[in-house]
Design a protein around this motif. Structure first.
Motif, PDB file in Angstrom:
ATOM      1  N   LEU A  76       9.460   0.872  11.892  1.00 33.99           N
ATOM      2  CA  LEU A  76       9.004   0.670  10.521  1.00 33.99           C
ATOM      3  C   LEU A  76       7.947  -0.425  10.469  1.00 33.99           C
ATOM      4  CD1 LEU A  76       9.398   0.889   7.355  1.00 33.99           C
ATOM      5  CD2 LEU A  76      11.052  -0.982   7.629  1.00 33.99           C
ATOM      6  N   GLU A  77       6.909  -0.179   9.690  1.00 33.67           N
ATOM      7  CA  GLU A  77       5.995  -1.255   9.324  1.00 33.67           C
ATOM      8  C   GLU A  77       5.558  -1.034   7.894  1.00 33.67           C
ATOM      9  OE1 GLU A  77       2.890  -2.276  12.037  1.00 33.67           O
ATOM     10  OE2 GLU A  77       2.136  -3.875  10.758  1.00 33.67           O
ATOM     11  N   LEU A  78       5.817  -2.005   7.036  1.00 37.10           N
ATOM     12  CA  LEU A  78       5.407  -1.963   5.637  1.00 37.10           C
ATOM     13  C   LEU A  78       4.318  -3.005   5.413  1.00 37.10           C
ATOM     14  CD1 LEU A  78       8.862  -1.718   3.810  1.00 37.10           C
ATOM     15  CD2 LEU A  78       7.383   0.121   4.631  1.00 37.10           C
ATOM     16  N   GLY A  79       3.235  -2.561   4.805  1.00 36.15           N
ATOM     17  CA  GLY A  79       2.099  -3.444   4.624  1.00 36.15           C
ATOM     18  C   GLY A  79       2.197  -4.295   3.368  1.00 36.15           C
ATOM     19  N   CYS A  80       1.661  -5.505   3.451  1.00 34.93           N
ATOM     20  CA  CYS A  80       1.581  -6.402   2.306  1.00 34.93           C
ATOM     21  C   CYS A  80       0.329  -7.247   2.446  1.00 34.93           C
ATOM     22  CB  CYS A  80       2.804  -7.304   2.230  1.00 34.93           C
ATOM     23  SG  CYS A  80       2.694  -8.587   0.956  1.00 34.93           S
ATOM     24  N   ASN A  81      -0.501  -7.241   1.424  1.00 30.41           N
ATOM     25  CA  ASN A  81      -1.685  -8.094   1.385  1.00 30.41           C
ATOM     26  C   ASN A  81      -1.702  -8.866   0.071  1.00 30.41           C
ATOM     27  OD1 ASN A  81      -2.677  -5.604   3.180  1.00 30.41           O
ATOM     28  ND2 ASN A  81      -3.819  -7.446   3.738  1.00 30.41           N
ATOM     29  N   TYR A  82      -2.240 -10.069   0.116  1.00 27.69           N
ATOM     30  CA  TYR A  82      -2.309 -10.878  -1.098  1.00 27.69           C
ATOM     31  C   TYR A  82      -3.733 -11.374  -1.267  1.00 27.69           C
ATOM     32  CZ  TYR A  82      -2.127 -14.759   2.176  1.00 27.69           C
ATOM     33  OH  TYR A  82      -2.397 -15.617   3.211  1.00 27.69           O
ATOM     34  N   SER A  83      -4.039 -11.812  -2.481  1.00 28.91           N
ATOM     35  CA  SER A  83      -5.423 -12.157  -2.777  1.00 28.91           C
ATOM     36  C   SER A  83      -5.676 -13.653  -2.898  1.00 28.91           C
ATOM     37  CB  SER A  83      -5.861 -11.485  -4.089  1.00 28.91           C
ATOM     38  OG  SER A  83      -5.072 -11.962  -5.159  1.00 28.91           O
ATOM     39  N   TYR A  84      -4.668 -14.463  -2.934  1.00 31.41           N
ATOM     40  CA  TYR A  84      -4.857 -15.893  -3.148  1.00 31.41           C
ATOM     41  C   TYR A  84      -5.427 -16.564  -1.914  1.00 31.41           C
ATOM     42  CZ  TYR A  84      -3.837 -20.721  -4.412  1.00 31.41           C
ATOM     43  OH  TYR A  84      -3.935 -22.056  -4.689  1.00 31.41           O
ATOM     44  N   HIS A 114       0.804  -1.222   0.000  1.00 35.06           N
ATOM     45  CA  HIS A 114       0.000   0.000   0.000  1.00 35.06           C
ATOM     46  C   HIS A 114       0.833   1.266   0.000  1.00 35.06           C
ATOM     47  CE1 HIS A 114      -3.044  -2.902   0.766  1.00 35.06           C
ATOM     48  NE2 HIS A 114      -2.471  -3.260   1.880  1.00 35.06           N
ATOM     49  N   ASN A 115       2.037   1.176   0.550  1.00 33.28           N
ATOM     50  CA  ASN A 115       2.885   2.357   0.629  1.00 33.28           C
ATOM     51  C   ASN A 115       3.888   2.324  -0.504  1.00 33.28           C
ATOM     52  OD1 ASN A 115       2.629   1.200   3.770  1.00 33.28           O
ATOM     53  ND2 ASN A 115       1.968   3.303   3.404  1.00 33.28           N
ATOM     54  N   HIS A 116       3.887   3.367  -1.337  1.00 28.28           N
ATOM     55  CA  HIS A 116       4.852   3.404  -2.427  1.00 28.28           C
ATOM     56  C   HIS A 116       6.186   3.956  -1.957  1.00 28.28           C
ATOM     57  CE1 HIS A 116       1.854   2.165  -5.250  1.00 28.28           C
ATOM     58  NE2 HIS A 116       1.061   3.151  -4.895  1.00 28.28           N
ATOM     59  N   HIS A 117       6.113   4.934  -1.036  1.00 24.16           N
ATOM     60  CA  HIS A 117       7.341   5.549  -0.544  1.00 24.16           C
ATOM     61  C   HIS A 117       7.140   5.901   0.922  1.00 24.16           C
ATOM     62  CE1 HIS A 117      10.823   8.573  -1.519  1.00 24.16           C
ATOM     63  NE2 HIS A 117      11.158   7.674  -0.633  1.00 24.16           N
ATOM     64  N   VAL A 118       8.073   5.432   1.739  1.00 28.79           N
ATOM     65  CA  VAL A 118       8.037   5.724   3.168  1.00 28.79           C
ATOM     66  C   VAL A 118       9.326   6.446   3.535  1.00 28.79           C
ATOM     67  CG1 VAL A 118       8.059   4.683   5.466  1.00 28.79           C
ATOM     68  CG2 VAL A 118       6.562   3.746   3.699  1.00 28.79           C
ATOM     69  N   ILE A 119       9.183   7.534   4.263  1.00 29.80           N
ATOM     70  CA  ILE A 119      10.344   8.319   4.682  1.00 29.80           C
ATOM     71  C   ILE A 119      10.365   8.356   6.208  1.00 29.80           C
ATOM     72  CG2 ILE A 119      11.492  10.555   4.567  1.00 29.80           C
ATOM     73  CD1 ILE A 119       9.982  11.050   1.925  1.00 29.80           C
ATOM     74  N   PHE A 151       1.036  -9.942   5.423  1.00 31.65           N
ATOM     75  CA  PHE A 151       2.390 -10.349   5.813  1.00 31.65           C
ATOM     76  C   PHE A 151       3.202  -9.067   5.928  1.00 31.65           C
ATOM     77  CE2 PHE A 151       5.526 -13.335   6.729  1.00 31.65           C
ATOM     78  CZ  PHE A 151       6.632 -13.250   5.899  1.00 31.65           C
ATOM     79  N   ASN A 152       2.990  -8.321   6.981  1.00 30.92           N
ATOM     80  CA  ASN A 152       3.622  -7.016   7.145  1.00 30.92           C
ATOM     81  C   ASN A 152       5.042  -7.144   7.669  1.00 30.92           C
ATOM     82  OD1 ASN A 152       1.169  -6.069   6.329  1.00 30.92           O
ATOM     83  ND2 ASN A 152       0.638  -5.098   8.267  1.00 30.92           N
ATOM     84  N   LEU A 153       5.883  -6.295   7.160  1.00 38.99           N
ATOM     85  CA  LEU A 153       7.300  -6.267   7.539  1.00 38.99           C
ATOM     86  C   LEU A 153       7.507  -5.212   8.606  1.00 38.99           C
ATOM     87  CD1 LEU A 153      10.218  -7.296   6.775  1.00 38.99           C
ATOM     88  CD2 LEU A 153      10.358  -5.260   5.315  1.00 38.99           C
ATOM     89  N   ARG A 154       8.318  -5.538   9.610  1.00 39.40           N
ATOM     90  CA  ARG A 154       8.550  -4.595  10.705  1.00 39.40           C
ATOM     91  C   ARG A 154      10.021  -4.563  11.090  1.00 39.40           C
ATOM     92  NH1 ARG A 154       3.546  -7.020  13.406  1.00 39.40           N
ATOM     93  NH2 ARG A 154       4.992  -8.285  14.616  1.00 39.40           N
ATOM     94  N   LYS A 155      10.398  -3.401  11.631  1.00 35.66           N
ATOM     95  CA  LYS A 155      11.715  -3.266  12.252  1.00 35.66           C
ATOM     96  C   LYS A 155      11.582  -2.206  13.321  1.00 35.66           C
ATOM     97  CE  LYS A 155      16.639  -2.758  11.429  1.00 35.66           C
ATOM     98  NZ  LYS A 155      17.751  -2.647  10.447  1.00 35.66           N
ATOM     99  N   PRO A 156      12.008  -2.484  14.540  1.00 35.78           N
ATOM    100  CA  PRO A 156      11.765  -1.548  15.642  1.00 35.78           C
ATOM    101  C   PRO A 156      12.547  -0.243  15.533  1.00 35.78           C
ATOM    102  CG  PRO A 156      12.946  -3.497  16.421  1.00 35.78           C
ATOM    103  CD  PRO A 156      12.580  -3.750  15.010  1.00 35.78           C
ATOM    104  N   SER A 157      13.724  -0.278  14.900  1.00 35.77           N
ATOM    105  CA  SER A 157      14.549   0.912  14.834  1.00 35.77           C
ATOM    106  C   SER A 157      15.353   0.877  13.537  1.00 35.77           C
ATOM    107  CB  SER A 157      15.489   0.965  16.047  1.00 35.77           C
ATOM    108  OG  SER A 157      16.361   2.074  15.965  1.00 35.77           O
ATOM    109  N   VAL A 158      14.985   1.727  12.589  1.00 35.22           N
ATOM    110  CA  VAL A 158      15.655   1.684  11.281  1.00 35.22           C
ATOM    111  C   VAL A 158      16.956   2.466  11.307  1.00 35.22           C
ATOM    112  CG1 VAL A 158      13.521   1.339   9.987  1.00 35.22           C
ATOM    113  CG2 VAL A 158      14.341   3.674  10.433  1.00 35.22           C
TER     114      VAL A 158
END
Lengths: 114, 117
Positions: free
Chosen positions: B19-27, B7-12, B74-81
């Motif tokens: 950090l949390e980057l979202g990911c969803n799938y349809s299958y 959902h996020n094209h660019h995160v600053i 399946f969201n990606l996370r990292k506590p401190s980038v």
């Protein structure tokens, strides 16, 4: 293992010329994938092979593109004739297929067609 | 049709931010899930993967991801980038069909992460 090896790393050619990109997969991997990456279209799957047999080539953009995998240790992607819009980074990736999932990417070939 | 959405094209972010980057799938079937990272000018490298078992997966460089089956996420996370995490991140899905994977990965469009020092 040296990983997936692609050659050349960079290719600059003129429109109309034939371009051949090469890929050596990781030994033992039986699936091989060719991708194209551009800013506009992102990462696109062009074709993939399983046990040297093409499984799905629906991503190949035109008849100018062809790919072969004559044996388990070598694959080529050929563009003939090349056009400026073919300029992109082409990645080869290989995987264990079966239950392995996951793919390992080569360093890519950056193609510029002038 | 199979699709993977990021959902996020660019995160600053600033260094040390979470950090949390979202990911969803349809299958709707059984899947394997992956996150890849592409540093500037480099190829895609595997960060982490989920096949089965514990839905919280830990990968390299302090990254982790959580598989939530009910949300197809399946969201990606990292506590401190860190500044060195600046890269493009791709989520990918591999379908399991009739007890075996087909090998093909379906990729999201990627999320560009920029970390300011």
């Amino acid at each position: 293992d040296a990983g997936v090896i692609q050659s050349p790393r960079h290719e600059v050619t003129e429109m109309g010329q034939e371009v051949t990109l090469r890929c050596k997969p990781i030994s033992g991997h039986n699936s091989l994938f060719w991708y194209r990456q551009t800013m506009m279209r992102g990462l696109e799957l062009l074709i993939y092979f399983n046990n040297n047999v093409p499984i799905d080539d629906s991503g190949m953009p035109e008849d100018r593109f062809s790919a072969k995998m004559p044996n388990a240790s070598f694959s080529t992607l050929k563009i003939q004739p090349s056009e400026p819009r073919d300029s992109a980074v082409y990645f080869c990736a290989t995987g264990e297929g079966g239950q392995g999932g996951g793919q390992y990417f080569g360093a890519g070939t950056r193609l510029s067609v002038l | 049709a199979q699709s993977v959405s990021q959902h996020n094209h660019h995160v600053i972010l600033s260094e040390a931010a979470s950090l949390e980057l979202g990911c969803n799938y349809s299958y709707g079937g059984t899947v394997n899930l992956f996150w890849y990272v592409q540093y500037p000018g480099q190829h895609l490298q595997l960060l982490l993967k989920y096949f089965s078992g514990d839905p919280l997966v830990k990968g390299i460089k302090g990254f982790e991801a959580e598989f939530i089956k009910s949300k197809f996420s399946f969201n990606l996370r990292k506590p401190s980038v860190q500044w060195s995490d600046t890269a493009e991140y791709f989520c990918a899905v591999n379908r399991k069909n009739r007890g075996s994977t087909l090998g093909r990965l379906y990729f999201g469009r990627g999320t560009q992460l920029t970390v300011w020092p």
